[in-house]
Design a protein around this motif. Structure first.
Motif, PDB file in Angstrom:
ATOM      1  N   ASP A   9       1.030  -1.001   0.023  1.00 14.02           N
ATOM      2  CA  ASP A   9       0.070  -0.051  -0.042  1.00 14.02           C
ATOM      3  C   ASP A   9       0.798   1.309  -0.014  1.00 14.02           C
ATOM      4  O   ASP A   9       0.691   2.286  -0.744  1.00 14.02           O
ATOM      5  CB  ASP A   9      -0.935  -0.079   1.311  1.00 14.02           C
ATOM      6  N   ILE A  10       1.952   1.195   0.713  1.00 18.96           N
ATOM      7  CA  ILE A  10       2.733   2.199   0.644  1.00 18.96           C
ATOM      8  C   ILE A  10       3.562   2.717  -0.461  1.00 18.96           C
ATOM      9  O   ILE A  10       3.419   3.789  -1.210  1.00 18.96           O
ATOM     10  CB  ILE A  10       4.062   2.136   1.848  1.00 18.96           C
ATOM     11  N   LEU A  11       4.041   1.582  -1.359  1.00 16.70           N
ATOM     12  CA  LEU A  11       4.591   1.674  -2.642  1.00 16.70           C
ATOM     13  C   LEU A  11       3.555   1.975  -3.784  1.00 16.70           C
ATOM     14  O   LEU A  11       3.971   3.025  -4.405  1.00 16.70           O
ATOM     15  CB  LEU A  11       5.030   0.440  -2.922  1.00 16.70           C
ATOM     16  N   LEU A  16       4.828   3.485  -7.161  1.00 17.45           N
ATOM     17  CA  LEU A  16       5.616   2.600  -7.619  1.00 17.45           C
ATOM     18  C   LEU A  16       5.158   1.329  -7.963  1.00 17.45           C
ATOM     19  O   LEU A  16       6.044   0.425  -8.600  1.00 17.45           O
ATOM     20  CB  LEU A  16       6.837   2.418  -6.534  1.00 17.45           C
ATOM     21  N   THR A  17       4.125   0.852  -7.657  1.00 18.10           N
ATOM     22  CA  THR A  17       3.536  -0.364  -7.997  1.00 18.10           C
ATOM     23  C   THR A  17       1.992  -0.235  -8.009  1.00 18.10           C
ATOM     24  O   THR A  17       1.512   0.748  -7.071  1.00 18.10           O
ATOM     25  CB  THR A  17       4.047  -1.391  -7.622  1.00 18.10           C
ATOM     26  N   ASN A  18       1.314  -1.071  -8.726  1.00 18.62           N
ATOM     27  CA  ASN A  18      -0.152  -1.167  -8.608  1.00 18.62           C
ATOM     28  C   ASN A  18      -0.330  -2.312  -8.500  1.00 18.62           C
ATOM     29  O   ASN A  18      -1.913  -2.732  -8.777  1.00 18.62           O
ATOM     30  CB  ASN A  18      -0.864  -0.179  -9.404  1.00 18.62           C
ATOM     31  N   ALA A  53      14.413  -1.534   5.262  1.00 15.05           N
ATOM     32  CA  ALA A  53      14.428  -2.063   3.942  1.00 15.05           C
ATOM     33  C   ALA A  53      13.434  -1.738   2.724  1.00 15.05           C
ATOM     34  O   ALA A  53      13.858  -1.617   1.746  1.00 15.05           O
ATOM     35  CB  ALA A  53      13.899  -3.586   4.084  1.00 15.05           C
ATOM     36  N   LEU A  54      12.196  -1.057   3.295  1.00 13.62           N
ATOM     37  CA  LEU A  54      11.330  -0.531   2.248  1.00 13.62           C
ATOM     38  C   LEU A  54      11.912   0.680   1.706  1.00 13.62           C
ATOM     39  O   LEU A  54      11.979   1.039   0.488  1.00 13.62           O
ATOM     40  CB  LEU A  54       9.903  -0.136   3.055  1.00 13.62           C
ATOM     41  N   GLU A  55      12.561   1.581   2.717  1.00 14.10           N
ATOM     42  CA  GLU A  55      13.145   2.767   2.275  1.00 14.10           C
ATOM     43  C   GLU A  55      14.211   2.472   1.256  1.00 14.10           C
ATOM     44  O   GLU A  55      14.619   3.260   0.434  1.00 14.10           O
ATOM     45  CB  GLU A  55      13.674   3.625   3.253  1.00 14.10           C
ATOM     46  N   LYS A  56      15.125   1.564   1.632  1.00  8.54           N
ATOM     47  CA  LYS A  56      16.188   1.108   0.638  1.00  8.54           C
ATOM     48  C   LYS A  56      15.799   0.762  -0.676  1.00  8.54           C
ATOM     49  O   LYS A  56      16.362   1.266  -1.605  1.00  8.54           O
ATOM     50  CB  LYS A  56      16.933  -0.197   1.197  1.00  8.54           C
ATOM     51  N   TYR A  57      14.678  -0.032  -0.828  1.00  6.17           N
ATOM     52  CA  TYR A  57      14.003  -0.274  -2.063  1.00  6.17           C
ATOM     53  C   TYR A  57      13.813   0.922  -2.830  1.00  6.17           C
ATOM     54  O   TYR A  57      13.858   1.050  -4.026  1.00  6.17           O
ATOM     55  CB  TYR A  57      12.768  -1.394  -1.973  1.00  6.17           C
ATOM     56  N   ILE A  58      12.916   1.952  -2.122  1.00  5.11           N
ATOM     57  CA  ILE A  58      12.489   2.957  -2.551  1.00  5.11           C
ATOM     58  C   ILE A  58      13.606   3.958  -3.337  1.00  5.11           C
ATOM     59  O   ILE A  58      13.689   4.515  -4.278  1.00  5.11           O
ATOM     60  CB  ILE A  58      11.429   4.079  -1.678  1.00  5.11           C
TER      61      ILE A  58
END
Length: 94
Positions: A9-11, A16-18, A53-58
């Motif tokens: 949901d954040i991404l 960044l994705t749907n 980890a999510l911030e790293k991916y972003i």
């Protein structure tokens, strides 16, 4: 820590994705680091994704997005402080 759904949901919110299937494929491919449940028999808990980890991916996928996120968070904090100061001033004038 985020569940897969929360991280998705954040991404999605950042554009960044749907597609949840694509997101799960990224997880399975190791593009996004996940934390597996400690007890293999408790997979109902599901995988977790740390904020880092999510911030790293972003950061890897869209570095400018993470910069904007952090700037937005800072502006929100500043706004709260200014609102509090305004409330104090308003109470003094009464």
């Amino acid at each position: 820590m985020y569940t897969l759904k929360e991280a998705f949901d954040i991404l999605r919110g950042y554009g960044l994705t749907n597609n949840f299937r694509v997101f799960r494929r990224w997880v399975q491919e190791g593009r996004i680091e996940v934390i597996k449940p400690e007890n293999p028999s408790s997979y109902k808990e599901g995988y977790r994704i740390s904020k880092e980890a999510l911030e790293k991916y972003i950061e890897e996928k869209a570095p400018e997005t993470l910069t904007l996120i952090k700037e937005n968070q800072q502006l929100k904090r500043e706004n709260v402080i200014l609102q509090e100061k305004l409330n104090v001033i308003s109470k003094k004038e009464l």
